[in-house]
Scaffold this active site. Structure first.
Site, PDB file in Angstrom:
ATOM      1  N   LEU A  92     -75.541  33.284 -12.360  1.00 21.19           N
ATOM      2  CA  LEU A  92     -74.716  34.486 -12.539  1.00 21.19           C
ATOM      3  C   LEU A  92     -73.244  34.140 -12.335  1.00 21.19           C
ATOM      4  CD1 LEU A  92     -76.907  37.037 -10.549  1.00 21.19           C
ATOM      5  CD2 LEU A  92     -76.695  36.848 -13.042  1.00 21.19           C
ATOM      6  N   ASN A 106     -83.035  36.009  -4.376  1.00 25.81           N
ATOM      7  CA  ASN A 106     -83.684  35.152  -5.376  1.00 25.81           C
ATOM      8  C   ASN A 106     -84.874  34.447  -4.745  1.00 25.81           C
ATOM      9  OD1 ASN A 106     -84.110  33.610  -7.700  1.00 25.81           O
ATOM     10  ND2 ASN A 106     -82.743  31.983  -6.994  1.00 25.81           N
ATOM     11  N   SER A 135     -88.968  29.523  -1.148  1.00 23.24           N
ATOM     12  CA  SER A 135     -87.882  30.129  -0.360  1.00 23.24           C
ATOM     13  C   SER A 135     -87.434  31.440  -0.995  1.00 23.24           C
ATOM     14  CB  SER A 135     -86.670  29.183  -0.317  1.00 23.24           C
ATOM     15  OG  SER A 135     -87.034  27.898   0.136  1.00 23.24           O
ATOM     16  N   GLY A 142     -73.307  29.358  -5.509  1.00 20.15           N
ATOM     17  CA  GLY A 142     -73.800  27.999  -5.735  1.00 20.15           C
ATOM     18  C   GLY A 142     -75.130  28.012  -6.463  1.00 20.15           C
ATOM     19  N   ASP A 144     -78.745  27.924  -5.893  1.00 21.42           N
ATOM     20  CA  ASP A 144     -79.800  28.096  -4.866  1.00 21.42           C
ATOM     21  C   ASP A 144     -79.288  27.684  -3.483  1.00 21.42           C
ATOM     22  OD1 ASP A 144     -81.886  26.847  -7.439  1.00 21.42           O
ATOM     23  OD2 ASP A 144     -81.697  28.946  -6.805  1.00 21.42           O
TER      24      ASP A 144
END
Ligand code: GRF
Length: 195
Positions: A92, A106, A135, A142, A144
């Site tokens: 994004l 996420n 996770s 960044g 993840d």
């Protein structure tokens, strides 16, 4: 009742699990819309529940920022309390993250910060390590790299392929995601504190 917009790119098996969880009247969250960067296969799950879908394809825009602005506009139409990326395979743009975070989470099929990015499962298999994980994180600018909400280790078995390992990771992701949404809805997790 937490209102969720879920963004997907693929089959949406994690979305399906969320929709099934939300069928329980006790579950304190509802998916109000599902979006994607393409005409995602996973829309079928939303359609089955009569949930509106929208797609905003990067190829329809001259640059990533204008694509992001259009995606953000679609998301904000639903005024969600929380946006969930679940198999959404695009980064994004900063303007979108700034507008939505920290109410933007996420799921990732690795034990972050191990194996960030779009090939996490294949890289874990190739690395020859004995374990990986799943996770749930708060999205930042960044790859993840945002604050970890929850994560769990998953063994890599001899002979595992990317597909067999990912099939074992996804149910863990779903459980972590549903628990995270429960904790956010009942105030046990404060995303503003985490971010
Ligand atoms: C999930 O493992 C997600 O974490 C990763 O891609 C997979 C998507 O699976 N980014 P699905 O579309 O939910 O089946």
């Amino acid at each position: 009742m937490l209102s969720l917009v879920v963004l997907i790119s693929g089959g949406g098996s994690n979305l399906r699990a969320l929709l099934e969880a939300a069928e329980d009247a006790e579950f304190p969250a509802r998916v109000v819309a599902v979006g994607a960067d393409r005409d995602a296969e996973g829309f079928e799950h939303a359609e089955r529940y009569g949930i509106p879908t929208f797609s905003v394809a990067l190829s329809n825009f001259t640059d990533r920022e204008s694509w992001g602005d259009a995606l953000l506009e679609q998301v904000q139409l639903w005024n969600p309390d929380l946006v969930v990326l679940s198999g959404f395979m695009k980064l994004l743009p900063p303007r979108v993250v700034a507008a939505l975070a920290p109410n933007l989470i996420n799921t990732h099929p690795a034990y972050l910060p191990e194996f960030p990015g779009a090939h996490a499962v294949a890289e874990a298999v190739e690395a020859g390590v004995s374990k990986t994980g799943a996770s749930v994180i708060v999205v930042d600018n960044g790859i993840d790299s945002g604050p970890i909400i929850s994560q769990e280790r998953i063994a890599i078995l001899p002979g595992d392929t990317e597909a067999t390992l990912h099939d074992r990771i996804k149910p863990v992701e779903r459980r972590l995601l549903i628990t995270a949404i429960l904790d956010i809805a009942n105030g046990d997790i404060d995303l503003k504190e985490l971010a």
